[in-house]
Write a protein that holds these residues in place. Structure first.
Motif, PDB file in Angstrom:
ATOM      1  N   GLY A 142      12.094 -66.477 -10.362  1.00  9.63           N
ATOM      2  CA  GLY A 142      11.416 -65.867  -9.223  1.00  9.63           C
ATOM      3  C   GLY A 142      11.767 -66.492  -7.894  1.00  9.63           C
ATOM      4  O   GLY A 142      11.476 -65.928  -6.840  1.00  9.63           O
ATOM      5  N   ASN A 143      12.382 -67.681  -7.928  1.00  3.93           N
ATOM      6  CA  ASN A 143      12.810 -68.310  -6.683  1.00  3.93           C
ATOM      7  C   ASN A 143      14.050 -67.606  -6.128  1.00  3.93           C
ATOM      8  O   ASN A 143      14.696 -66.824  -6.822  1.00  3.93           O
ATOM      9  CB  ASN A 143      13.121 -69.790  -6.903  1.00  3.93           C
ATOM     10  CG  ASN A 143      11.870 -70.623  -7.036  1.00  3.93           C
ATOM     11  OD1 ASN A 143      10.760 -70.140  -6.841  1.00  3.93           O
ATOM     12  ND2 ASN A 143      12.031 -71.886  -7.376  1.00  3.93           N
ATOM     13  N   ILE A 144      14.377 -67.922  -4.895  1.00  7.45           N
ATOM     14  CA  ILE A 144      15.519 -67.316  -4.230  1.00  7.45           C
ATOM     15  C   ILE A 144      16.696 -68.285  -4.253  1.00  7.45           C
ATOM     16  O   ILE A 144      16.564 -69.436  -3.850  1.00  7.45           O
ATOM     17  CB  ILE A 144      15.169 -66.961  -2.771  1.00  7.45           C
ATOM     18  CG1 ILE A 144      14.001 -65.967  -2.737  1.00  7.45           C
ATOM     19  CG2 ILE A 144      16.371 -66.384  -2.045  1.00  7.45           C
ATOM     20  CD1 ILE A 144      13.435 -65.752  -1.350  1.00  7.45           C
ATOM     21  N   LEU A 145      17.847 -67.802  -4.740  1.00 11.29           N
ATOM     22  CA  LEU A 145      19.046 -68.646  -4.739  1.00 11.29           C
ATOM     23  C   LEU A 145      19.633 -68.687  -3.333  1.00 11.29           C
ATOM     24  O   LEU A 145      19.778 -67.656  -2.677  1.00 11.29           O
ATOM     25  CB  LEU A 145      20.080 -68.096  -5.715  1.00 11.29           C
ATOM     26  CG  LEU A 145      19.905 -68.463  -7.190  1.00 11.29           C
ATOM     27  CD1 LEU A 145      20.925 -67.736  -8.037  1.00 11.29           C
ATOM     28  CD2 LEU A 145      20.046 -69.965  -7.392  1.00 11.29           C
ATOM     29  N   PHE A 146      19.961 -69.866  -2.865  1.00 12.03           N
ATOM     30  CA  PHE A 146      20.572 -70.020  -1.562  1.00 12.03           C
ATOM     31  C   PHE A 146      22.091 -69.997  -1.692  1.00 12.03           C
ATOM     32  O   PHE A 146      22.650 -70.540  -2.646  1.00 12.03           O
ATOM     33  CB  PHE A 146      20.160 -71.348  -0.918  1.00 12.03           C
ATOM     34  CG  PHE A 146      18.682 -71.497  -0.715  1.00 12.03           C
ATOM     35  CD1 PHE A 146      17.887 -70.404  -0.413  1.00 12.03           C
ATOM     36  CD2 PHE A 146      18.079 -72.735  -0.836  1.00 12.03           C
ATOM     37  CE1 PHE A 146      16.524 -70.538  -0.219  1.00 12.03           C
ATOM     38  CE2 PHE A 146      16.712 -72.897  -0.646  1.00 12.03           C
ATOM     39  CZ  PHE A 146      15.936 -71.795  -0.336  1.00 12.03           C
ATOM     40  N   LEU A 147      22.750 -69.390  -0.715  1.00 10.05           N
ATOM     41  CA  LEU A 147      24.203 -69.385  -0.706  1.00 10.05           C
ATOM     42  C   LEU A 147      24.743 -70.789  -0.418  1.00 10.05           C
ATOM     43  O   LEU A 147      24.038 -71.645   0.096  1.00 10.05           O
ATOM     44  CB  LEU A 147      24.720 -68.416   0.359  1.00 10.05           C
ATOM     45  CG  LEU A 147      24.431 -66.927   0.129  1.00 10.05           C
ATOM     46  CD1 LEU A 147      24.927 -66.115   1.317  1.00 10.05           C
ATOM     47  CD2 LEU A 147      25.073 -66.437  -1.163  1.00 10.05           C
ATOM     48  N   HIS A 148      26.000 -70.972  -0.751  1.00 12.44           N
ATOM     49  CA  HIS A 148      26.714 -72.203  -0.451  1.00 12.44           C
ATOM     50  C   HIS A 148      26.853 -72.306   1.068  1.00 12.44           C
ATOM     51  O   HIS A 148      27.356 -71.395   1.719  1.00 12.44           O
ATOM     52  CB  HIS A 148      28.093 -72.107  -1.107  1.00 12.44           C
ATOM     53  CG  HIS A 148      28.703 -73.410  -1.415  1.00 12.44           C
ATOM     54  ND1 HIS A 148      29.657 -73.575  -2.376  1.00 12.44           N
ATOM     55  CD2 HIS A 148      28.516 -74.636  -0.886  1.00 12.44           C
ATOM     56  CE1 HIS A 148      30.046 -74.823  -2.438  1.00 12.44           C
ATOM     57  NE2 HIS A 148      29.364 -75.495  -1.543  1.00 12.44           N
ATOM     58  N   HIS A 149      26.419 -73.411   1.677  1.00 18.12           N
ATOM     59  CA  HIS A 149      26.395 -73.508   3.132  1.00 18.12           C
ATOM     60  C   HIS A 149      27.791 -73.602   3.741  1.00 18.12           C
ATOM     61  O   HIS A 149      28.632 -74.355   3.255  1.00 18.12           O
ATOM     62  CB  HIS A 149      25.587 -74.732   3.567  1.00 18.12           C
ATOM     63  CG  HIS A 149      24.157 -74.675   3.157  1.00 18.12           C
ATOM     64  ND1 HIS A 149      23.596 -75.566   2.287  1.00 18.12           N
ATOM     65  CD2 HIS A 149      23.172 -73.810   3.493  1.00 18.12           C
ATOM     66  CE1 HIS A 149      22.317 -75.267   2.095  1.00 18.12           C
ATOM     67  NE2 HIS A 149      22.050 -74.209   2.818  1.00 18.12           N
ATOM     68  N   PRO A 150      28.026 -72.863   4.837  1.00 17.56           N
ATOM     69  CA  PRO A 150      29.281 -73.035   5.579  1.00 17.56           C
ATOM     70  C   PRO A 150      29.240 -74.319   6.397  1.00 17.56           C
ATOM     71  O   PRO A 150      28.167 -74.848   6.698  1.00 17.56           O
ATOM     72  CB  PRO A 150      29.332 -71.801   6.485  1.00 17.56           C
ATOM     73  CG  PRO A 150      27.899 -71.410   6.660  1.00 17.56           C
ATOM     74  CD  PRO A 150      27.197 -71.768   5.381  1.00 17.56           C
ATOM     75  N   ALA A 151      30.421 -74.798   6.790  1.00 20.86           N
ATOM     76  CA  ALA A 151      30.505 -76.089   7.470  1.00 20.86           C
ATOM     77  C   ALA A 151      29.851 -76.081   8.841  1.00 20.86           C
ATOM     78  O   ALA A 151      29.331 -77.094   9.300  1.00 20.86           O
ATOM     79  CB  ALA A 151      31.971 -76.506   7.600  1.00 20.86           C
ATOM     80  N   ASN A 152      29.856 -74.927   9.523  1.00 19.52           N
ATOM     81  CA  ASN A 152      29.381 -74.892  10.902  1.00 19.52           C
ATOM     82  C   ASN A 152      27.940 -74.417  11.049  1.00 19.52           C
ATOM     83  O   ASN A 152      27.485 -74.133  12.157  1.00 19.52           O
ATOM     84  CB  ASN A 152      30.299 -73.991  11.736  1.00 19.52           C
ATOM     85  CG  ASN A 152      30.317 -72.550  11.226  1.00 19.52           C
ATOM     86  OD1 ASN A 152      29.775 -72.256  10.164  1.00 19.52           O
ATOM     87  ND2 ASN A 152      30.953 -71.666  11.973  1.00 19.52           N
ATOM     88  N   GLN A 153      27.198 -74.322   9.951  1.00 18.13           N
ATOM     89  CA  GLN A 153      25.829 -73.822  10.038  1.00 18.13           C
ATOM     90  C   GLN A 153      24.878 -74.887  10.588  1.00 18.13           C
ATOM     91  O   GLN A 153      24.991 -76.072  10.262  1.00 18.13           O
ATOM     92  CB  GLN A 153      25.334 -73.366   8.666  1.00 18.13           C
ATOM     93  CG  GLN A 153      23.965 -72.681   8.720  1.00 18.13           C
ATOM     94  CD  GLN A 153      23.624 -71.965   7.421  1.00 18.13           C
ATOM     95  OE1 GLN A 153      24.213 -72.234   6.385  1.00 18.13           O
ATOM     96  NE2 GLN A 153      22.688 -71.043   7.488  1.00 18.13           N
ATOM     97  N   PHE A 154      23.954 -74.466  11.447  1.00 19.31           N
ATOM     98  CA  PHE A 154      22.904 -75.355  11.942  1.00 19.31           C
ATOM     99  C   PHE A 154      22.026 -75.730  10.757  1.00 19.31           C
ATOM    100  O   PHE A 154      21.449 -74.875  10.097  1.00 19.31           O
ATOM    101  CB  PHE A 154      22.081 -74.608  13.001  1.00 19.31           C
ATOM    102  CG  PHE A 154      20.921 -75.392  13.578  1.00 19.31           C
ATOM    103  CD1 PHE A 154      20.961 -75.844  14.887  1.00 19.31           C
ATOM    104  CD2 PHE A 154      19.792 -75.676  12.818  1.00 19.31           C
ATOM    105  CE1 PHE A 154      19.892 -76.557  15.433  1.00 19.31           C
ATOM    106  CE2 PHE A 154      18.722 -76.385  13.342  1.00 19.31           C
ATOM    107  CZ  PHE A 154      18.771 -76.825  14.658  1.00 19.31           C
ATOM    108  N   ALA A 155      21.939 -77.027  10.470  1.00 16.14           N
ATOM    109  CA  ALA A 155      21.137 -77.485   9.329  1.00 16.14           C
ATOM    110  C   ALA A 155      20.524 -78.835   9.652  1.00 16.14           C
ATOM    111  O   ALA A 155      21.108 -79.648  10.367  1.00 16.14           O
ATOM    112  CB  ALA A 155      21.999 -77.581   8.069  1.00 16.14           C
ATOM    113  N   LYS A 156      19.335 -79.076   9.119  1.00 14.19           N
ATOM    114  CA  LYS A 156      18.685 -80.371   9.254  1.00 14.19           C
ATOM    115  C   LYS A 156      18.150 -80.794   7.891  1.00 14.19           C
ATOM    116  O   LYS A 156      17.651 -79.980   7.116  1.00 14.19           O
ATOM    117  CB  LYS A 156      17.539 -80.308  10.270  1.00 14.19           C
ATOM    118  CG  LYS A 156      18.003 -80.060  11.699  1.00 14.19           C
ATOM    119  CD  LYS A 156      16.903 -80.299  12.719  1.00 14.19           C
ATOM    120  CE  LYS A 156      16.687 -81.766  12.972  1.00 14.19           C
ATOM    121  NZ  LYS A 156      15.748 -82.017  14.098  1.00 14.19           N
ATOM    122  N   ILE A 157      18.285 -82.084   7.617  1.00 10.97           N
ATOM    123  CA  ILE A 157      17.731 -82.661   6.394  1.00 10.97           C
ATOM    124  C   ILE A 157      16.409 -83.324   6.739  1.00 10.97           C
ATOM    125  O   ILE A 157      16.294 -83.988   7.771  1.00 10.97           O
ATOM    126  CB  ILE A 157      18.704 -83.686   5.788  1.00 10.97           C
ATOM    127  CG1 ILE A 157      20.001 -82.992   5.358  1.00 10.97           C
ATOM    128  CG2 ILE A 157      18.081 -84.415   4.591  1.00 10.97           C
ATOM    129  CD1 ILE A 157      21.126 -83.952   5.013  1.00 10.97           C
TER     130      ILE A 157
END
Length: 295
Positions: A142-157
């Motif tokens: 039931g969870n949502i699978l996330f795509l493989h992140h591209p290198a230039n995507q805005f992301a924070k850990i």
């Protein structure tokens, strides 16, 4: 607290600290040199790697594989050690001239770490959280699978107690929706959000939503990718109830997010359009948030 590194562990430097100024070329050369040595090693001198639980694994060419960190290229990659009993289970990664168990690869000696995913090591941490921890260890039906992140995507850990406990990514206003279209996002969109199971129900999802809205406070509207889970709607309900000035600003959107592709989140909550949402926002306790978008 469960998941907290010990004082001795805090004194260590972990890959995200050691490789703060690292680059992909150096990492590639190190990995390829190690793999070459491994392939040419005498079988009598087999390398043994010990897991945290004491289990010993033989490091051989058949148990080592390259992990591709970004979906759009094959150059950004690291070596992973597989469990011989399950060739889909990555148990360690090779960084800084040595093997690290995943728990240590997701730690930092800098308790103040809180920044955009920019360095090579941070990109690897994002990969491990998404593709190994979430997809292989904590994914539930039931969870949502996330795509493989591209290198230039805005992301924070999101870091807590010296440990990477979650992440979120954003599609920025004006960025292309996909590589196959000229359409661009018309507003910043919170695209993915994940918090590890051991850190859920601690208000992290609420903090991330607040941070996202604050970062883009100059935009008239912000979005959250459709479909929003019932659990994430609970986070939105609590956040928007306590911040009335944000209620007209947060939308559930489909790309690229023009007015025909968005619905107001607060209006959906007030109309009871989301059955699993707790609409009594005056309740004091945190709602139960069992999926990756939640907390």
């Amino acid at each position: 607290m469960e998941g907290c590194p010990t004082q001795t562990e805090r004194a260590m430097s972990y890959p995200v600290d050691i490789l703060a100024n690292g680059d992909w070329d150096t990492l590639k050369q190190s990995s390829e040199a190690y793999l070459s040595r491994l392939r040419n090693r005498d079988k009598a001198a087999t390398e043994i790697f010990r897991l945290i639980n004491g289990e010993k694994l033989a490091v051989t060419p058949s148990t080592v594989t390259f992990l591709h960190v970004h979906r759009e290229d094959n150059e950004h990659r690291v070596l992973g050690l597989l469990n011989p009993q399950d060739n889909q289970a990555v148990v360690a990664v090779y960084l800084g001239e040595r093997w690290w168990v995943l728990d240590d690869a997701l730690r930092t000696s800098n308790d103040a770490r809180r920044e955009l995913v920019q360095s090579v090591a941070e990109q690897i941490v994002l990969y491990l959280l998404n593709r190994i921890i979430y997809r292989r260890r904590e994914f539930l039906p039931g969870n949502i699978l996330f795509l493989h992140h591209p290198a230039n995507q805005f992301a924070k850990i999101f870091w807590k107690n010296g440990e990477a406990v979650g992440f979120y990514t954003v599609k920025q206003k004006g960025s292309l929706c996909t590589d196959c279209t000229s359409q661009c996002y018309q507003l910043p969109v919170l695209d993915t959000l994940f918090v590890r199971q051991s850190y859920q129900r601690q208000g992290i999802g609420l903090k991330i939503l607040h941070e996202f809205c604050s970062i883009f406070s100059g935009d008239e509207a912000v979005g959250i990718s459709r479909p929003i889970s019932g659990a994430m709607y609970k986070v939105c309900s609590k956040y928007l109830y306590s911040r009335p000035h944000e209620q007209e600003r947060v939308w559930e959107v489909e790309a690229p997010g023009d007015w025909s592709q968005r619905v107001n989140v607060w209006l959906q909550i007030q109309m009871g359009a989301i059955p699993s949402v707790i609409t009594d926002t005056t309740a004091g306790g945190n709602p139960s948030l069992p999926s990756p978008e939640e907390e």
